[in-house]
Scaffold this active site. Structure first.
Site, PDB file in Angstrom:
ATOM      1  N   GLY A  49      -0.871  -4.405  -3.051  1.00 16.63           N
ATOM      2  CA  GLY A  49      -1.162  -4.596  -5.015  1.00 16.63           C
ATOM      3  C   GLY A  49      -2.567  -5.544  -5.454  1.00 16.63           C
ATOM      4  O   GLY A  49      -2.849  -5.408  -6.369  1.00 16.63           O
ATOM      5  N   THR A  50      -2.546  -6.494  -4.382  1.00 22.32           N
ATOM      6  CA  THR A  50      -3.421  -7.548  -3.897  1.00 22.32           C
ATOM      7  C   THR A  50      -4.937  -6.583  -4.562  1.00 22.32           C
ATOM      8  O   THR A  50      -5.862  -6.785  -5.188  1.00 22.32           O
ATOM      9  CB  THR A  50      -3.402  -8.427  -2.843  1.00 22.32           C
ATOM     10  OG1 THR A  50      -2.347  -9.140  -3.955  1.00 22.32           O
ATOM     11  CG2 THR A  50      -4.403  -9.468  -3.463  1.00 22.32           C
ATOM     12  N   ASN A  68       7.251 -12.095 -11.973  1.00 22.48           N
ATOM     13  CA  ASN A  68       7.991 -12.100  -9.834  1.00 22.48           C
ATOM     14  C   ASN A  68       8.808 -12.523 -10.080  1.00 22.48           C
ATOM     15  O   ASN A  68       9.429 -12.679  -8.279  1.00 22.48           O
ATOM     16  CB  ASN A  68       7.162 -12.064  -8.487  1.00 22.48           C
ATOM     17  CG  ASN A  68       5.808 -12.603  -9.265  1.00 22.48           C
ATOM     18  OD1 ASN A  68       5.177 -12.637 -10.774  1.00 22.48           O
ATOM     19  ND2 ASN A  68       5.964 -13.261  -8.530  1.00 22.48           N
ATOM     20  N   GLN A 119       6.183  -4.979  -9.830  1.00 22.96           N
ATOM     21  CA  GLN A 119       8.283  -5.445  -9.465  1.00 22.96           C
ATOM     22  C   GLN A 119       9.221  -4.166 -10.711  1.00 22.96           C
ATOM     23  O   GLN A 119      10.054  -4.582 -10.517  1.00 22.96           O
ATOM     24  CB  GLN A 119       7.797  -7.007 -10.219  1.00 22.96           C
ATOM     25  CG  GLN A 119       7.842  -7.958  -8.920  1.00 22.96           C
ATOM     26  CD  GLN A 119       8.594  -7.548  -7.502  1.00 22.96           C
ATOM     27  OE1 GLN A 119       9.578  -7.821  -8.106  1.00 22.96           O
ATOM     28  NE2 GLN A 119       7.807  -9.166  -6.463  1.00 22.96           N
ATOM     29  N   THR A 164     -10.483   5.399   4.850  1.00 28.61           N
ATOM     30  CA  THR A 164      -9.536   6.597   5.063  1.00 28.61           C
ATOM     31  C   THR A 164      -8.726   6.385   5.362  1.00 28.61           C
ATOM     32  O   THR A 164      -7.718   5.672   4.712  1.00 28.61           O
ATOM     33  CB  THR A 164      -9.139   6.833   6.889  1.00 28.61           C
ATOM     34  OG1 THR A 164     -11.001   6.911   7.648  1.00 28.61           O
ATOM     35  CG2 THR A 164      -8.622   7.767   7.802  1.00 28.61           C
ATOM     36  N   CYS A 209       1.022 -22.695  -1.274  1.00 28.98           N
ATOM     37  CA  CYS A 209      -0.845 -22.876  -1.213  1.00 28.98           C
ATOM     38  C   CYS A 209      -1.175 -22.082   0.746  1.00 28.98           C
ATOM     39  O   CYS A 209      -0.312 -22.316   0.680  1.00 28.98           O
ATOM     40  CB  CYS A 209      -1.120 -24.467  -0.777  1.00 28.98           C
ATOM     41  SG  CYS A 209      -1.386 -25.448   0.806  1.00 28.98           S
TER      42      CYS A 209
END
Lengths: 358, 387
Positions: B69-70, B156, B182, B240, B328
């Site tokens: 998703g990032t 989220n 989400q 791929t 973090c």
């Protein structure tokens, strides 16, 4: 017991945590984040403030099979250790931040939090021994004299020591590395950290200059004659010989040493080696690591003024506010602010902060 | 018995998705190969693409598979910025909601720091919903400078649904991206009806495998790729094709969508039960964000006088798994930027936990949680008071 293991990401704290876990205690590993920006205080992998170190600590906890968390102690560390370090230097004193960190962070903020959360104590990888005796739980030097860290722990009082666990007190460092390897801990060969953890590159003077400025001032001899100029008095240490940059030669070519730093006048005083001799030490803020010695009476023991310094035979007494030490043989070069630790053979009696010398 | 209340972080691979994955992994062939085994794999991938497209109401060619998703969010945000900025150098504003996931927030900050973008945040109301008055005004004043708008479909951390259709209407011709990671499989989601330019969905939040997601990108649009290579996905994404994960993603998407309505009713009732049970023990807790327009399974609760990492440690030890806002890269707990944007104080933001439930959770698990949470909160409060 339920114990919090403070894990820096180094080999010592990893083996310490593994040892207590193996003994059957319920152990939770905690890495202390000591800077609000983990890269702020230092870069490189030797200290205790990097992302890499927190990953190493996490990985060690995984191998040991204990839960692992990061505790944010950045503001406590900054207020309790870093600001104190700067303030002490700006007052012409030479502090030891490791003592301060043990006193204010590891065995105060962390231990208090651990106790409130229902834990019995804190485990660290320090080299020192706790022994149950008829006089209670007392602290002794580690078996490995080269690694003994009882000096930096002498700021802990009985209540703090009651919750302190040092599983490495009975082994030598080379065995710790062997044990780490045998336990499959990847950090087995990680280099030791030496410098002050929050000072990048170990350049103490540069770090202080960035924070305190570099106001120049005179370097004088004991008679007050100006011999040179310095760029920030706090960058000098009592007993220092090199790097004085003096332009006026000394009579007879005798080497000169820093004798004193006078913050009010921003003056560095230098003189001959004999002038560094100290026979009497007064320390304030006494802390006893067990029962307090009887006040107002002379006791025999040993004084130590540096982390890896020699124990010096002495007679000492105290009046609850100050400890006064008379050394059998003089010591050369001692700065105010350093930790004065009193031993009874190998037992740690207590400590104070050097306030006066004579 | 341990209970997992962190399904918004990730949720177990479903049995159907597992068998689809395993079956596909046994097959030989690269979907880009021209020979028969390659064509067979290509066929499986394209069927999966069509299946997912049908479930989100999009055209199959609008589905671009990515590795996470990032990645899909980065592709959209950077791609739209670069495209708009290249066509018209005046368009340099990246407008995102203040409660975006780091997968939007961080690329937006990167564009601001390195690519000459001006990052502007759309504030949210105390209920955690984007401020449409601000958006309307901003678009009226500076619409010609905006390169891209990104507003997540649902948050989220709080579960609050965002008014995406309204955002699209206000945006007019400006591209709108929505991170629907989400929402997909939990609430109705129609790409064509929403009218957004692009959206992100991900497999592992709905019982599919990790490492596969999709950017749904309106037909006819090109974006500057981030990964350059074989150009397998519309020349926008190279690499791929991960056929086993894609096929498994489709199986999970099919399953979660078909059971969505029934599961949503159950999960929502479970969430209500959790909140009521906690209120009965701690009348001073706060539920953060609008719960009337929300995902069925996510609830964010402030336990005043505690620190969430202390709560998490103690609940973990008792076998209950939930989460705090965020950490973090070194793992240092941070107060949630989402709660701070909603006007929650830093103190309260540091005292908040997210529970995210699925159809596999039960009332019995909540009852067990409630048996220990009194002592957990008590100890966490003591820890904060002493620290």
């Amino acid at each position: 017991m339920k114990l919090i293991a403070a894990m820096s990401g180094g080999v010592d704290s990893a083996v310490a945590a593994a040892r207590v876990a193996e003994m059957g205690h319920e152990v939770v590993g905690v890495h202390l984040a000591l800077s609000s920006n983990p890269q702020k205080y230092r870069s490189g992998a030797r200290g205790c403030c990097t992302i890499e170190d927190s990953h190493d600590a996490r990985r060690a906890a995984d191998v040991i099979g204990i839960p692992f968390y990061i505790w944010d102690m950045a503001s406590e560390f900054h207020e309790g250790v870093v600001e104190n370090f700067i303030a002490e230097y700006s007052n012409g004193r030479t502090p030891n931040p490791c003592l301060r960190c043990n006193e204010k962070i590891k065995f105060a903020a962390v231990l208090d939090r651990a106790r409130a959360l229902g834990f019995d104590g804190v485990v660290t990888g320090h080299y020192a021994q706790m022994k149950e005796t008829s006089a209670g739980r007392l602290m002794y030097r580690a078996v490995d004299p080269a690694k003994d860290q009882s000096y930096v722990l002498a700021v802990l009082n009985s209540e703090q020591l009651a919750g302190a666990h040092f599983p490495l007190g009975d082994i030598v460092k080379t065995d710790t590395r062997k044990e780490a390897k045998a336990r499959g801990l990847y950090v087995a060969n990680k280099p030791d950290s030496h410098d002050i953890c929050f000072v990048p590159s170990g350049d103490n003077a540069g770090w202080l200059r960035d924070r305190l400025g570099s106001e120049s001032g005179p370097i004088v001899d004991e008679s007050g004659e100006v011999l040179g100029e310095h760029q920030g008095a706090y960058t000098y240490t009592v007993g220092q010989r090199r790097g004085l940059g003096l332009t006026v030669p000394a009579a007879g070519g005798i080497p000169r040493y820093v004798l004193k730093i006078e913050p009010k006048t921003n003056t560095v005083v230098v003189g001959a080696h004999e002038a560094l001799a100290v026979e009497k030490i007064v320390g304030d803020r006494p802390i006893w690591c067990g029962p307090a010695p009887i006040s107002g009476r002379d006791h025999r023991g040993f004084a130590q003024v540096r982390a890896h310094g020699q124990p010096l035979a002495c007679t000492y007494s105290h009046n609850n506010l100050e400890i006064t030490v008379h050394l059998d043989e003089p010591l050369f070069g001692l700065a105010a602010g350093q930790g004065l630790v009193i031993y009874d053979d190998d037992r740690v009696v207590g400590s104070a902060t050097v306030s006066e010398t004579a | 018995m341990p209970a997992y209340f962190d399904h918004a972080a990730t949720t177990p691979l479903s049995a159907l998705a597992t068998s689809a994955l395993v079956e596909q992994m046994a097959k030989i062939g690269n979907a880009s190969s021209l020979h028969s085994p390659g064509r067979l794999i290509r066929k499986d991938v394209e069927e999966a693409r069509e299946q997912i497209a049908g479930l989100v109401d999009a055209n199959p060619s609008e589905i671009i598979f990515t590795g996470s998703g990032t990645e899909a969010n980065n592709l959209a945000l950077k791609g739209f910025y670069w495209k708009a900025h290249a066509q018209d150098p005046q368009r340099r504003v990246v407008l995102i909601s203040a409660i975006e996931h780091h997968a939007i927030l961080d690329p937006a900050e990167w564009l601001d720091e390195h690519e000459g973008a001006e990052l502007v945040f759309i504030p949210v109301t105390s209920a955690g919903s984007v401020d449409l008055v601000f958006l309307t005004d901003f678009v009226q004043r500076r619409g010609s400078e905006i390169a891209v708008i990104a507003v997540m479909h649902s948050n989220n951390e709080t579960g609050t649904l965002q008014p995406i259709a309204e955002v699209v209407a206000i945006a007019g011709d400006i591209p709108v991206h929505t991170d629907a990671v989400q929402s997909f499989g939990k609430v109705d989601f129609s790409f064509s009806q929403l009218g957004v330019t692009s959206a992100t969905i991900s497999a592992h939040k709905i019982g599919g495998p990790l490492g596969v997601a999709a950017l749904i990108l309106r037909r006819g649009l090109d974006l500057t790729p981030i990964l350059h290579g074989g150009g397998q996905e519309r020349d926008i994404r190279s690499g791929t094709l991960n056929a086993p994960s894609i096929v498994s993603f489709a199986a999970a998407a099919q399953e979660s969508t078909s059971k969505m309505a029934e599961r949503a009713i159950y999960i929502r009732s479970l969430k209500k039960y959790l909140v009521e049970s906690l209120f009965a023990i701690f009348p001073d807790i706060t539920v953060n964000g609008d719960q009337t327009h929300s995902l069925p399974g996510i609830v964010n609760i402030t336990f005043p006088g505690t620190e969430s990492d202390g709560l998490l440690l103690l609940l973990d030890a008792e076998g209950f798994y939930c989460s705090t806002g965020s950490a973090c890269s070194a793992g240092v707990p941070r107060p949630s930027h989402v709660l701070l944007a909603m006007g929650v104080s830093e103190r309260d933001a540091r005292s908040s936990l997210r529970f995210s439930l699925s159809f596999s959770n039960t009332r019995a698990e909540i009852d067990q949680l409630c048996e220990v949470i009194g002592s957990v909160v008590h100890r966490a409060r003591a820890a904060l008071a002493r620290g």
